[in-house]
Each structure stands twice: as structure tokens, then as C-alpha cells.
Design a protein around this motif. Structure first.
Motif, PDB file in Angstrom:
ATOM      1  N   SER A   2       0.843  -1.186   0.000  1.00 58.39           N
ATOM      2  CA  SER A   2       0.000   0.000   0.000  1.00 58.39           C
ATOM      3  C   SER A   2       0.880   1.239   0.000  1.00 58.39           C
ATOM      4  O   SER A   2       1.747   1.406   0.875  1.00 58.39           O
TER       5      SER A   2
ATOM      6  N   GLU B  68      -0.045   4.210   0.683  1.00 56.11           N
ATOM      7  CA  GLU B  68      -0.384   5.009   1.854  1.00 56.11           C
ATOM      8  C   GLU B  68       0.386   4.539   3.083  1.00 56.11           C
ATOM      9  O   GLU B  68       0.894   5.352   3.859  1.00 56.11           O
ATOM     10  N   ASP B  69       0.496   3.226   3.262  1.00 55.59           N
ATOM     11  CA  ASP B  69       1.256   2.706   4.402  1.00 55.59           C
ATOM     12  C   ASP B  69       2.740   3.010   4.259  1.00 55.59           C
ATOM     13  O   ASP B  69       3.435   3.254   5.257  1.00 55.59           O
ATOM     14  N   ALA B  70       3.244   2.979   3.031  1.00 54.18           N
ATOM     15  CA  ALA B  70       4.670   3.248   2.802  1.00 54.18           C
ATOM     16  C   ALA B  70       5.027   4.704   3.107  1.00 54.18           C
ATOM     17  O   ALA B  70       6.202   5.024   3.288  1.00 54.18           O
ATOM     18  N   ARG B  71       4.030   5.573   3.174  1.00 50.73           N
ATOM     19  CA  ARG B  71       4.290   6.993   3.466  1.00 50.73           C
ATOM     20  C   ARG B  71       4.513   7.256   4.954  1.00 50.73           C
ATOM     21  O   ARG B  71       4.886   8.351   5.342  1.00 50.73           O
ATOM     22  N   GLY B  72       4.270   6.278   5.780  1.00 55.12           N
ATOM     23  CA  GLY B  72       4.356   6.492   7.221  1.00 55.12           C
ATOM     24  C   GLY B  72       5.766   6.810   7.693  1.00 55.12           C
ATOM     25  O   GLY B  72       6.746   6.701   6.952  1.00 55.12           O
TER      26      GLY B  72
ATOM     27  N   PRO C 281       7.794   5.380  10.549  1.00 56.93           N
ATOM     28  CA  PRO C 281       7.920   4.407  11.640  1.00 56.93           C
ATOM     29  C   PRO C 281       9.057   4.763  12.585  1.00 56.93           C
ATOM     30  O   PRO C 281       9.886   5.630  12.292  1.00 56.93           O
TER      31      PRO C 281
ATOM     32  N   THR D 285       2.224  -4.905   3.995  1.00 57.42           N
ATOM     33  CA  THR D 285       1.716  -3.667   3.404  1.00 57.42           C
ATOM     34  C   THR D 285       2.813  -2.688   3.028  1.00 57.42           C
ATOM     35  O   THR D 285       2.547  -1.698   2.361  1.00 57.42           O
TER      36      THR D 285
ATOM     37  N   ASP E 243       4.588  -0.961   5.315  1.00 57.76           N
ATOM     38  CA  ASP E 243       4.621   0.168   6.250  1.00 57.76           C
ATOM     39  C   ASP E 243       5.980   0.338   6.926  1.00 57.76           C
ATOM     40  O   ASP E 243       6.205   1.330   7.617  1.00 57.76           O
ATOM     41  N   ASN E 244       6.881  -0.621   6.741  1.00 61.78           N
ATOM     42  CA  ASN E 244       8.241  -0.489   7.288  1.00 61.78           C
ATOM     43  C   ASN E 244       9.275  -0.283   6.185  1.00 61.78           C
ATOM     44  O   ASN E 244      10.444  -0.629   6.349  1.00 61.78           O
TER      45      ASN E 244
ATOM     46  N   ARG F  43       5.618  11.282   1.872  1.00 64.40           N
ATOM     47  CA  ARG F  43       4.167  11.520   1.862  1.00 64.40           C
ATOM     48  C   ARG F  43       3.730  12.420   0.712  1.00 64.40           C
ATOM     49  O   ARG F  43       2.545  12.508   0.391  1.00 64.40           O
TER      50      ARG F  43
END
Length: 284
Positions: A70, A72-76, A78, A89, A91-92, A151
Motif C-alpha cells: 500500500s 499510503e502505508d509506505a508513506r508512514g 515508523p 503492506t 509500512d516499514n 508523503r
């Protein structure tokens, strides 16, 4: 996988095992009671050192990596700290890039080189710790002097980066599943992504599900399976490598994605008999 063990009767709560590479009449079938009717023998017996082949099979299955990346998750952002493998997803993503920059800088540069070839004007990507302990993922675009935060990057750029990190993992899992990679990617990028998947199969096994003819155009018939549901609702599978008509088209210079859109597969078209095989004579 090639394991010599056969597991039967899960529903009855019993794992039946036949040992040996080539079972013979002298081999014995051993019934091992399981803890519950829904327990899997490969999971239960695979935790016992006395069953090395079952342990290997269990470890192989547990090592599977199914990905649904995703943007969107990759934009986080962490918490800082290197991580070896990309999550389901993505996210990391920043953590894995940090790990690669510290342990495998040449591999990371290879990822950036491929990204630059696939996404014009991208120079590099950095994952820098912030004062609050989080990681800031930034992408440097050639026309600008300063990088932009992830982002603000496009979905396609982030997804392509995440796929390359996954496919170029220095220690890849034994099996990678990728769900619909065409989402948020420009159709022209899918051919190249399919090529990267083919290269990655030198180190691991990859299964990709897709609805994109552009992704399919990069593949050979023997690499493709077409799925559909029959009248009873059960999933059926056809290997294109066994289709002589499709192979003849390919020998004449056709591409699989184009053949699919033209209905030459004879199956898998949701607008023709709900995806089921066409009737004799090719009529719906």
C-alpha cells in the motif's frame, strides 16, 4: 516442495504419515492423534525434532511472504531501527531501506539504479532518523536540489520502490506472493515490473495474481495459469503452456496480454459465460 511425507485425515484429528522417498509395501503407516479436529499435522508434527523432513516443510510454509503493498502505508514515519524484510503492506519501507544502507549498500544502489530506469528523474531515496526517534523517508527528484518527503511522492513511485525492495531482498523468503501489482502503477511500468519478478525467481519462488494484460505481456505461456469458477462455484485452473493455439500465436509474435483481451484464451473472460470455457466452436 518434494517432502516424502504425506498427511491425511485432518478432519478426523489424525495425521497419517508415510516415511521414505519412495514408499513401498515394507513402509509403515503411523497414526498420530492430534490435539483437535482442526489441527494440522504439518504444524503439530513439524515442531518435533524427530521429524526433520516435516520440520523442513513446516519452516518452508511459515517462511512464505504474501504481499499487498500500500502506497499510503509506505508513506508512514515508523520508529527508527533497521528491519530486514518488508512487511505485507510495506509500512516499514523506511526501516528496510535503513537496513540495506547499513548492511547492503551495493544492493540498495542496485535498487535505486533500477528505480531510476523505471521512474524517470528519480535520483535516490534516503531514510534518516529524526529527533523524535522516527524515520523520515525522502525521495530526491532530479530537477530539485532538495528531496521531498515520501508523503508527497506519487503512489506509483512508492509502490515501485517497495516492489523493488521486496524483489531484490538479499535474503528472500522461499516463496513470495504478490496481489494485483497493477494498482496505482502506470500501465507502461508493468512490463518492467514483470521482468523484475522473472529475475527474482532465480533466488525464490514468486506467485503474482493480476488482472492486467500489460503485466501479462512480459510473460511466457508456461509461466501463466488462468483461473475461473465452474458452474458449481469451484475454482478451476488452466495452464497456458499446454494451449497449442496460444503457443502458435506467440510463435508468430503475439503477446499474451493482447491474446487475453482478444478472447483467445477461451476462458477467464468475465463477460463470456462468466469466465467459464467457451462452447465447442468458440461460441459463448
Amino acid at each position: 516442495y518434494g517432502s516424502p511425507f504425506k498427511f491425511l485425515d485432518y478432519a478426523e484429528g489424525v495425521g497419517q504419515v508415510i516415511s521414505g522417498e519412495q514408499p513401498t509395501e515394507q513402509d509403515k503407516r503411523i497414526k498420530v492423534p492430534l490435539s483437535a479436529p482442526d489441527a494440522l499435522a504439518v504444524n503439530t508434527l513439524g515442531q518435533l525434532a524427530e521429524n526433520p523432513r516435516i520440520v523442513a516443510l513446516r519452516n518452508f510454509i511459515m517462511g512464505w511472504h504474501v504481499s499487498y503493498l500500500s502506497a499510503e502505508d509506505a508513506r508512514g514515519q515508523p520508529e527508527a531501527g533497521p528491519q530486514e524484510q518488508l512487511s505485507k503492506t510495506g509500512d516499514n519501507l523506511a526501516n528496510v531501506i535503513q537496513h540495506l544502507s547499513e548492511e547492503y549498500p551495493e544492493r540498495l544502489e542496485s535498487i535505486f539504479e533500477t528505480l531510476r530506469a523505471r521512474v524517470p528523474r528519480i535520483e535516490n531515496v534516503t531514510a534518516d532518523p529524526m529527533p523524535d526517534g522516527r524515520l523520515l523517508l525522502q525521495i530526491k527528484d532530479a530537477p530539485f536540489s532538495k528531496p521531498v518527503m515520501a508523503r508527497f511522492a506519487s503512489d506509483g513511485t512508492l509502490k515501485m520502490l517497495a516492489y523493488l525492495v521486496l524483489l531484490k531482498d538479499p535474503s528472500p523468503p522461499p516463496f513470495i506472493g504478490i496481489e494485483e501489482p497493477e494498482n496505482f502503477l502506470h500501465p507502461r511500468l508493468l512490463y518492467g515490473l514483470a521482468e523484475e519478478c522473472q529475475k527474482a525467481t532465480e533466488a525464490t519462488q514468486i506467485l503474482v495474481t493480476t488482472h492486467s494484460p500489460f503485466f501479462l505481456n512480459a510473460l511466457r505461456p508456461d509461466e501463466v495459469r488462468v483461473l475461473w469458477r465452474d458452474e458449481s462455484g469451484y475454482t478451476q485452473c488452466r495452464a497456458l503452456g499446454q494451449d497449442e493455439k496460444v503457443q502458435a500465436f506467440m510463435n508468430a509474435g503475439a503477446q499474451l496480454g493482447d491474446l487475453w483481451m482478444e478472447g483467445q484464451f477461451g476462458v477467464g473472460d468475465p463477460l463470456t459465460r462468466e469466465g467459464m470455457p467457451v462452447q465447442d466452436g468458440g461460441k459463448p
